[in-house]
Design a protein around this motif. Structure first.
Motif, mmCIF file in Angstrom:
data_model
loop_
_atom_site.group_PDB
_atom_site.id
_atom_site.type_symbol
_atom_site.label_atom_id
_atom_site.label_comp_id
_atom_site.label_asym_id
_atom_site.label_seq_id
_atom_site.Cartn_x
_atom_site.Cartn_y
_atom_site.Cartn_z
ATOM 1 N N ASN A 116 -6.288 9.381 -5.859
ATOM 2 C CA ASN A 116 -5.166 8.519 -5.502
ATOM 3 C C ASN A 116 -3.989 8.756 -6.451
ATOM 4 O O ASN A 116 -4.037 8.380 -7.615
ATOM 5 N N THR A 117 -2.948 9.373 -5.929
ATOM 6 C CA THR A 117 -1.791 9.646 -6.787
ATOM 7 C C THR A 117 -0.848 8.443 -6.847
ATOM 8 O O THR A 117 0.147 8.477 -7.543
ATOM 9 N N HIS A 118 -1.183 7.394 -6.066
ATOM 10 C CA HIS A 118 -0.338 6.207 -6.093
ATOM 11 C C HIS A 118 -0.878 5.154 -7.047
ATOM 12 O O HIS A 118 -0.381 4.039 -7.105
ATOM 13 N N ARG A 159 2.821 14.499 -7.063
ATOM 14 C CA ARG A 159 2.550 13.976 -5.726
ATOM 15 C C ARG A 159 1.267 14.590 -5.201
ATOM 16 O O ARG A 159 0.758 15.559 -5.735
ATOM 17 N N HIS A 160 0.783 13.984 -4.137
ATOM 18 C CA HIS A 160 -0.566 14.311 -3.699
ATOM 19 C C HIS A 160 -0.815 15.803 -3.508
ATOM 20 O O HIS A 160 -1.786 16.343 -3.989
#
Lengths: 455, 477
Positions: A116-118, A159-160
């Motif tokens: 999870n890059t968030h 980012r992902h």
């Protein structure tokens, strides 16, 4: 152990912060910076050191050595020691809890899909401050299969699509790891080895079937082509024969029947199976198989049963009791990921014989040692743990190798990161002292050529 | 020829016959599905057309269910003999459009992971109390889709909230395929992603194999004819070459489309860009997977993301991808700062509006938070008025492919009009009348449940007291 677990839970269950305040770790314009890093001690690779500077441009190391001058507009840094960023060979950092604990992962399940890059910005930030620039992540902690692991560059702003150095770095598996209140006895553990070996065999036979199919298909095609040529040649004759047969049938008042045509059946393609395809790649050594395994009986069994797979690249993780098997592991060139952490008396069953001297003993026996944080989600103390291993008898250079180029090479990114050599991507640490001293901390951390941690 | 090809031809003929049957059924069902075509004149002190400026003292003329004229009273001639509703005290605006709901479904989810062969029409309950609530809240068009707990779900449909049978409800019998990037129960993120990608890998393998087999069959027929000394007739191709932009299987034209597996056909339509996709994202990380799958398989331009409110964090990549989105009914995202424990609130509509993302709002399942409430609330959360109204009319209409039919009051559009006693974005306003294709389908003065609640009169026939609490909320307008 419990403490670790608590930290891990905190790390994985916390929700990310909102964006508004400007992040302290910056890597918005990776190509923008040119850096000259001066130091009296540049560890180019473990055992090879020099004094001078490292020139970084467009995210890459351009030059290393004495006599380098800063190009115009370059930023100059200075520090006691420069070395490559640390690599955690056994981690779950940034992977969502559902995937970390998933017991139903297949070999082809990509762990990168669970990254999870968030979230976890703080966790990544903390890791960077501790000098850990890359991690190998896997899912399915303790599960039979932990999916296809990835190598992730520990960039909090990535980012992902950009965070992974490699999305198919290995297939992870585990044998004999206990569940809460459920310790596997030796027979179950041996059974676990059998299951794993069956998976590898499945991969091999899948590949064999594919090769076989290709061969059979080519054979069949050749045969059919020849046959078709022949038939074309004989067509006029056949037509004549048919016409006369038809006439004859009419004369006799019988129904005309076409001749029955027969030819060999076209071979059928094996069914597409992504999991077997992944295991086929493992069996062929295209990616390593990382097996968390701890006790002597199952390690012996695994070594015996996998000896037939000549191309298999086996890497053991944990390997608590492996010190007595050093020479066998060395003979087979099987690296071991060691988690050199102090453990209290609440340790899990498989760590009962945990020994801080394991890394040193294995290295002594000629086994390649890699360091990892045990898949517990906390890699921040990795260099301190490596120092602990040195304190318990491991060779300094070997320990540094186990922390940098060792894992990078074993997971197929050794040509990109892991040393301070020209051409490599610039994931660098500027340290206040020796990398394997617990009092040392990174003053600067450079990630992909960008200074992301400042003093 | 007549030997090897015959079964195929027969198969094709059978398929054709079935298709013809379906076509006939469609024709007859459309005939019965037609609403009693409405002729109606609507007068209002203010008309919000959603197509240019508001009209003061305006008139809308609806003939045969479609808007024939709309404009100021002085400019529009009211046809003789038509019923007239409304008056200067009313505000008229387009019926609301709900882009994505599972509310009308008997059961929102299926247990099968990949089920594109299902159509939600088999699950819609036309006499569901849901539709009465929807009319009471001024919604006149709905996209009904399978629930979010799936990998690839059923095909959805677009309905009007009035009819005794599914055919009467139907506006578009098949619209949009539901997918989910968030893990279905029993899956984790990695295995969900795997299942989603595998579905398309399987499609490609299936098509390649089918084409391979078909070609082989044709080649074999040729060899058979040579052997038997026959001339082979020119083979007719009844298929169509594969469309789409992402990946193609060469030679698909040799397969009559009717021969393809019904389980695979909807996915093929997706890849060819001939079907809309509604992809649920339960967390910002799911957005990456959703966009990747849509991009890799060529249906990004037909994709609408159905978003959990946390997905505002992926707003930048959503904006970059240029897809439309349907927002969660809970429009304020709340989380705790892991270090300070402080609560952080984010108003989601504004985030998307600021990045130029086209978004539709959605009702929560609770009827007191229907689209009118959502739009009003969104303005309270910093969205400007026009954007809020667009998000419950024009944008969802576009998402449902009906941008030229519903969502605004223009000549030629469906006569879907809501009349209320005040501004649509005011919470003290009541919806008085709802007109659906020229027919009055709701009137507050005859709303039994409403009366019962607010005036204590006339218990509506056949209603159980248990459901009254539910409708109570819906009436407050």
């Amino acid at each position: 152990m419990l403490e670790c677990f608590a930290l891990f839970s905190l790390a994985t269950f916390v929700q990310p912060l909102t964006a508004p305040e400007p992040p302290r770790i910056q890597s918005d314009s990776p190509a923008a910076q040119t850096l000259l890093i001066r130091s009296d001690r540049i560890i180019v690779r473990p055992g090879e050191e020099l004094s001078g500077a490292v020139l970084v441009q467009d995210g890459r190391i351009i030059a290393v050595g004495p006599g380098l001058t800063a190009p115009e507009g370059a930023r100059t840094l200075e520090g006691a020691v420069v070395c490559a960023g640390y690599f955690d060979a056994w981690s779950t950092v940034g992977v969502v809890p559902g995937t970390v604990t998933d017991k139903k992962l297949d070999p082809a399940s990509r762990v990168i899909d669970g990254v999870n890059t968030h979230a976890f910005e703080k966790v990544r930030e903390d890791l960077l401050r501790a000098g850990v620039t890359s991690v190998r992540v896997q899912g399915g902690n303790g599960a039979d299969v932990g999916g296809t692991g990835a190598i992730v560059r520990n960039d909090p702003n990535s980012r992902h699509g950009e965070i992974a150095l490699l999305t198919d770095a290995c297939v992870a598996a585990a044998v004999g790891v206990s569940e809460p209140n459920q310790v596997q006895d030796v027979f179950q553990r041996i059974d676990g080895v059998d299951k794993l070996v069956k998976l590898i065999e499945g991969g091999r036979s899948y590949r064999d079937r594919l090769t076989d199919y290709d061969e059979k298909l080519a054979e069949w095609q050749k045969e059919i082509d020849e046959k078709a040529k022949e038939l074309e040649k004989d067509f006029k004759k056949a037509k004549k024969k048919r016409d006369s047969d038809m006439e004859k049938a009419e004369e006799d008042g019988k129904e005309f029947k076409e001749k029955k045509y027969k030819e060999d059946k076209k071979p059928k393609a094996p069914r597409l199976d992504a999991n077997k395809a992944a295991m086929a790649r493992v069996e062929a050594g295209e990616m390593p198989l990382v097996v968390e395994i701890h006790r002597v009986p199952e390690i012996r069994e695994l070594l015996a049963k996998t000896a037939v797979f000549g191309r298999l690249r086996l890497i053991l993780a944990g390997a608590t009791e492996a010190s007595s098997l050093g020479s066998e592991l060395a003979a087979r060139d099987i690296p071991v990921i060691v988690w050199p952490t102090p453990m209290g008396n609440t340790r899990l069953d498989e760590y009962r014989h945990h020994d801080l001297e394991l890394a040193g003993k294995l290295h002594e026996a000629g086994v390649e040692v890699l360091f990892g944080s045990g898949g517990q989600g906390t890699a921040g103390d990795l260099s301190a743990l490596a120092a602990l291993a040195v304190g318990n008898g491991m060779d300094r250079n070997a320990a540094l190798e186990a922390l940098t180029i060792g894992p990078a090479r074993n997971f197929d990114v050794g040509d990109r990161i892991g040393t301070v050599e020209p051409g490599k991507e610039a994931d660098l640490l500027v340290l206040t002292g020796d990398p394997l001293a617990v009092s040392t901390r990174p003053a600067f951390v450079i990630l992909n050529g960008v200074v992301v941690v400042e003093p | 020829m007549q030997y090897s090809m015959k079964p195929t031809l027969n198969g094709y003929a059978a398929v054709k016959a079935t298709l013809f049957g379906i076509a006939l059924a469609a024709v007859s069902s459309t005939a019965t599905a037609m609403m009693p075509s409405g002729d109606l004149v609507i007068e209002a002190g203010r008309i919000i057309t959603q197509a240019g400026d508001d009209i003061t003292d305006g008139v809308i003329v609806i003939r045969d269910g479609r808007i024939e004229a709309v404009g100021p009273a002085g400019e529009v001639e009211k046809p003789w003999g038509m019923n007239v509703v409304g008056g200067p005290e009313f505000t008229a605006y387009p019926g609301f459009v709900e882009a994505h709901t599972s509310g009308a479904l008997d059961r929102a989810n299926e247990s099968v992971d990949v089920a594109p062969f299902l159509n939600i029409r088999d699950s819609i309950d036309p006499v569901s109390f849901f539709f009465e609530n929807v009319r009471r809240n001024g919604i006149t068009t709905l996209g009904v889709h399978q629930g979010n707990n799936c990998v690839i779900g059923a095909r959805g449909m677009v309905v009007r909230p009035m009819g005794r049978t599914v055919e009467e409800l139907m506006i578009r019998g098949e619209f949009g395929l539901k997918l989910s990037a968030a893990p279905k129960s029993g899956k984790s993120r990695a295995t969900q992603a795997q299942a989603l990608r595998t579905a398309f890998d399987d499609l490609r393998t299936y098509l390649n194999e089918t084409v391979g087999d078909k070609r082989h069959e044709g080649d074999k027929a040729g060899r058979e004819a040579l052997y038997q000394g026959r001339e082979l007739d020119e083979e007719e191709s009844k298929g169509r070459a594969m469309g789409g932009t992402a990946w193609k299987v060469d030679g698909l034209e040799v397969i009559p489309r009717g021969e393809l597996d019904v389980k695979q056909r909807p996915l093929l339509q997706l890849v060819e860009g001939r079907m809309a996709a509604f992809i649920y994202c339960g967390a910002p990380m799911d957005v990456h997977l959703a966009l990747e799958v849509a991009r890799d398989n060529g249906f990004l331009h037909r994709t609408t993301l159905v978003l959990d409110n946390s997905c505002w964090k992926a707003a930048d990549i959503i904006a970059e991808a240029g897809v439309t989105v349907v927002l969660d009914s809970n429009m304020t995202h709340t989380e705790l700062d892991p270090y300070t424990g402080k609560e952080i609130e984010t108003d989601v509509p504004k985030v998307f509006a600021d990045r130029g993302v086209r978004f539709a709002l959605s009702s929560s399942n609770s009827s007191d938070q229907s689209l009118w409430y959502q739009a009003a609330l969104a303005t309270g959360l910093g969205l400007d008025r026009a954007a809020a109204l667009d998000a419950v009319t024009i944008v969802p209409a576009e998402i449902l492919g009906l941008g030229d039919r519903v969502g605004s009051l223009e000549v030629g559009f469906d006569g879907n009009v809501v009349l209320s006693n005040g501004d649509p974005l005011s919470t003290t306003t009541w919806i008085e009348t709802v007109v659906l294709e020229g027919e009055t389908v709701y009137n507050r003065s005859t709303d039994g449940r409403n009366k019962h609640l607010y005036e204590g009169q006339s218990k509506p026939a056949g209603s159980k007291s248990g459901s009254m609490g539910h409708s109570a909320a819906g009436n407050r307008r």
